[in-house]
Motif scaffolding. Structure first.
Motif, PDB file in Angstrom:
ATOM      1  N   UNK A  23      13.365 -49.505   6.212  1.00 51.21           N
ATOM      2  CA  UNK A  23      12.222 -50.266   6.724  1.00 51.21           C
ATOM      3  C   UNK A  23      11.107 -49.351   7.227  1.00 51.21           C
ATOM      4  N   UNK A  24      11.461 -48.118   7.544  1.00 52.63           N
ATOM      5  CA  UNK A  24      10.465 -47.175   8.070  1.00 52.63           C
ATOM      6  C   UNK A  24       9.852 -46.287   6.986  1.00 52.63           C
ATOM      7  N   UNK A  25      10.293 -46.421   5.743  1.00 55.05           N
ATOM      8  CA  UNK A  25       9.758 -45.569   4.679  1.00 55.05           C
ATOM      9  C   UNK A  25       8.266 -45.793   4.441  1.00 55.05           C
ATOM     10  N   UNK A  26       7.823 -47.030   4.548  1.00 51.36           N
ATOM     11  CA  UNK A  26       6.423 -47.317   4.221  1.00 51.36           C
ATOM     12  C   UNK A  26       5.467 -47.083   5.388  1.00 51.36           C
ATOM     13  N   UNK A  27       5.917 -47.341   6.605  1.00 53.74           N
ATOM     14  CA  UNK A  27       5.036 -47.189   7.758  1.00 53.74           C
ATOM     15  C   UNK A  27       5.847 -47.166   9.050  1.00 53.74           C
ATOM     16  N   UNK A  28       5.266 -46.628  10.079  1.00 55.01           N
ATOM     17  CA  UNK A  28       5.936 -46.634  11.387  1.00 55.01           C
ATOM     18  C   UNK A  28       5.895 -48.043  11.965  1.00 55.01           C
ATOM     19  N   UNK A  29       6.897 -48.372  12.780  1.00 55.20           N
ATOM     20  CA  UNK A  29       7.012 -49.737  13.286  1.00 55.20           C
ATOM     21  C   UNK A  29       7.580 -49.740  14.702  1.00 55.20           C
ATOM     22  N   UNK A  30       7.330 -50.840  15.405  1.00 59.82           N
ATOM     23  CA  UNK A  30       8.003 -51.094  16.675  1.00 59.82           C
ATOM     24  C   UNK A  30       9.396 -51.645  16.363  1.00 59.82           C
ATOM     25  N   UNK A  31      10.237 -51.732  17.374  1.00 57.38           N
ATOM     26  CA  UNK A  31      11.559 -52.301  17.179  1.00 57.38           C
ATOM     27  C   UNK A  31      11.488 -53.729  16.658  1.00 57.38           C
ATOM     28  N   UNK A  85      10.614 -53.714  13.011  1.00 54.57           N
ATOM     29  CA  UNK A  85      11.769 -53.303  12.203  1.00 54.57           C
ATOM     30  C   UNK A  85      12.699 -54.495  12.021  1.00 54.57           C
ATOM     31  N   UNK A  86      13.004 -55.164  13.124  1.00 56.11           N
ATOM     32  CA  UNK A  86      13.888 -56.340  13.106  1.00 56.11           C
ATOM     33  C   UNK A  86      13.340 -57.400  12.148  1.00 56.11           C
ATOM     34  N   UNK A  87      12.056 -57.668  12.238  1.00 56.82           N
ATOM     35  CA  UNK A  87      11.410 -58.674  11.400  1.00 56.82           C
ATOM     36  C   UNK A  87      11.408 -58.264   9.925  1.00 56.82           C
ATOM     37  N   UNK A  88      11.106 -57.006   9.640  1.00 54.52           N
ATOM     38  CA  UNK A  88      11.064 -56.512   8.266  1.00 54.52           C
ATOM     39  C   UNK A  88      12.441 -56.623   7.608  1.00 54.52           C
ATOM     40  N   UNK A  89      13.474 -56.268   8.356  1.00 51.99           N
ATOM     41  CA  UNK A  89      14.838 -56.340   7.816  1.00 51.99           C
ATOM     42  C   UNK A  89      15.223 -57.795   7.570  1.00 51.99           C
ATOM     43  N   UNK A  90      14.904 -58.661   8.518  1.00 53.75           N
ATOM     44  CA  UNK A  90      15.226 -60.082   8.347  1.00 53.75           C
ATOM     45  C   UNK A  90      14.485 -60.668   7.149  1.00 53.75           C
ATOM     46  N   UNK A  91      13.202 -60.352   7.032  1.00 55.76           N
ATOM     47  CA  UNK A  91      12.397 -60.886   5.915  1.00 55.76           C
ATOM     48  C   UNK A  91      12.928 -60.416   4.563  1.00 55.76           C
ATOM     49  N   UNK A  92      13.390 -59.167   4.488  1.00 58.73           N
ATOM     50  CA  UNK A  92      13.843 -58.602   3.219  1.00 58.73           C
ATOM     51  C   UNK A  92      15.275 -58.987   2.860  1.00 58.73           C
ATOM     52  N   UNK A  93      16.118 -59.184   3.890  1.00 59.21           N
ATOM     53  CA  UNK A  93      17.549 -59.347   3.608  1.00 59.21           C
ATOM     54  C   UNK A  93      18.181 -60.593   4.214  1.00 59.21           C
ATOM     55  N   UNK A 149       9.197 -43.760  13.736  1.00 61.49           N
ATOM     56  CA  UNK A 149       8.716 -43.185  12.481  1.00 61.49           C
ATOM     57  C   UNK A 149       9.844 -42.349  11.877  1.00 61.49           C
ATOM     58  N   UNK A 150      10.046 -42.512  10.576  1.00 58.16           N
ATOM     59  CA  UNK A 150      11.090 -41.740   9.908  1.00 58.16           C
ATOM     60  C   UNK A 150      10.660 -40.279   9.807  1.00 58.16           C
ATOM     61  N   UNK A 151      11.608 -39.363   9.951  1.00 60.62           N
ATOM     62  CA  UNK A 151      11.324 -37.934   9.819  1.00 60.62           C
ATOM     63  C   UNK A 151      11.542 -37.504   8.367  1.00 60.62           C
ATOM     64  N   UNK A 152      11.150 -36.296   8.050  1.00 61.57           N
ATOM     65  CA  UNK A 152      11.390 -35.750   6.701  1.00 61.57           C
ATOM     66  C   UNK A 152      12.887 -35.747   6.395  1.00 61.57           C
ATOM     67  N   UNK A 153      13.688 -35.388   7.404  1.00 57.80           N
ATOM     68  CA  UNK A 153      15.143 -35.378   7.241  1.00 57.80           C
ATOM     69  C   UNK A 153      15.654 -36.794   6.955  1.00 57.80           C
ATOM     70  N   UNK A 207      16.773 -38.356  12.603  1.00 54.66           N
ATOM     71  CA  UNK A 207      16.375 -39.115  11.419  1.00 54.66           C
ATOM     72  C   UNK A 207      15.099 -39.912  11.633  1.00 54.66           C
ATOM     73  N   UNK A 208      14.804 -40.231  12.875  1.00 61.13           N
ATOM     74  CA  UNK A 208      13.547 -40.894  13.219  1.00 61.13           C
ATOM     75  C   UNK A 208      12.957 -40.215  14.448  1.00 61.13           C
ATOM     76  N   UNK A 209      11.675 -40.455  14.650  1.00 61.85           N
ATOM     77  CA  UNK A 209      10.970 -39.930  15.823  1.00 61.85           C
ATOM     78  C   UNK A 209      10.411 -41.134  16.583  1.00 61.85           C
ATOM     79  N   UNK A 210      10.420 -41.031  17.904  1.00 64.81           N
ATOM     80  CA  UNK A 210       9.914 -42.109  18.748  1.00 64.81           C
ATOM     81  C   UNK A 210       8.607 -41.666  19.386  1.00 64.81           C
ATOM     82  N   UNK A 211       7.593 -42.506  19.243  1.00 63.39           N
ATOM     83  CA  UNK A 211       6.303 -42.256  19.890  1.00 63.39           C
ATOM     84  C   UNK A 211       6.070 -43.385  20.884  1.00 63.39           C
ATOM     85  N   UNK A 212       5.493 -43.058  22.024  1.00 66.66           N
ATOM     86  CA  UNK A 212       5.194 -44.079  23.041  1.00 66.66           C
ATOM     87  C   UNK A 212       3.760 -43.930  23.516  1.00 66.66           C
TER      88      UNK A 212
END
Length: 87
Positions: free
Chosen positions: A12-20, A23-31, A65-69, A52-57
């Protein structure tokens, strides 16, 4: 292999950074899978601790946001699944 919940979050984070909540909404909508906050946020914390992800506040809202790793790991998992489909 990546656990399903972690794979869904990273994907869910591959396309853009998201709030929690996003993320919850994107996963529900897709699956149709509804990740509860008691499951989602501990997993986000683990993914962050694992690099695997980075947190910005920027303004009290946590943005993930997903990291390169993380990208490398999810792309490798996708290729693995594609290979298995050919068997």
């Amino acid at each position: 292999m990546i656990p399903q919940k972690e794979e869904l979050i990273l994907s869910s984070l591959l396309s853009t950074r998201k709030t929690g909540a996003e993320i919850k909404s994107a996963i529900f909508d897709a699956t149709g899978i509804d990740l509860l906050p008691g499951s989602l946020y501990p997993t986000l914390k683990k993914l962050s601790e694992d690099g695997l992800i980075r947190v910005e506040s920027p303004n009290k809202k946590k943005i993930y946001k997903i990291t390169k790793y993380g990208e490398m790991l999810i792309n490798r998992e996708t290729k693995r699944k594609e290979t298995l489909k050919k068997i």
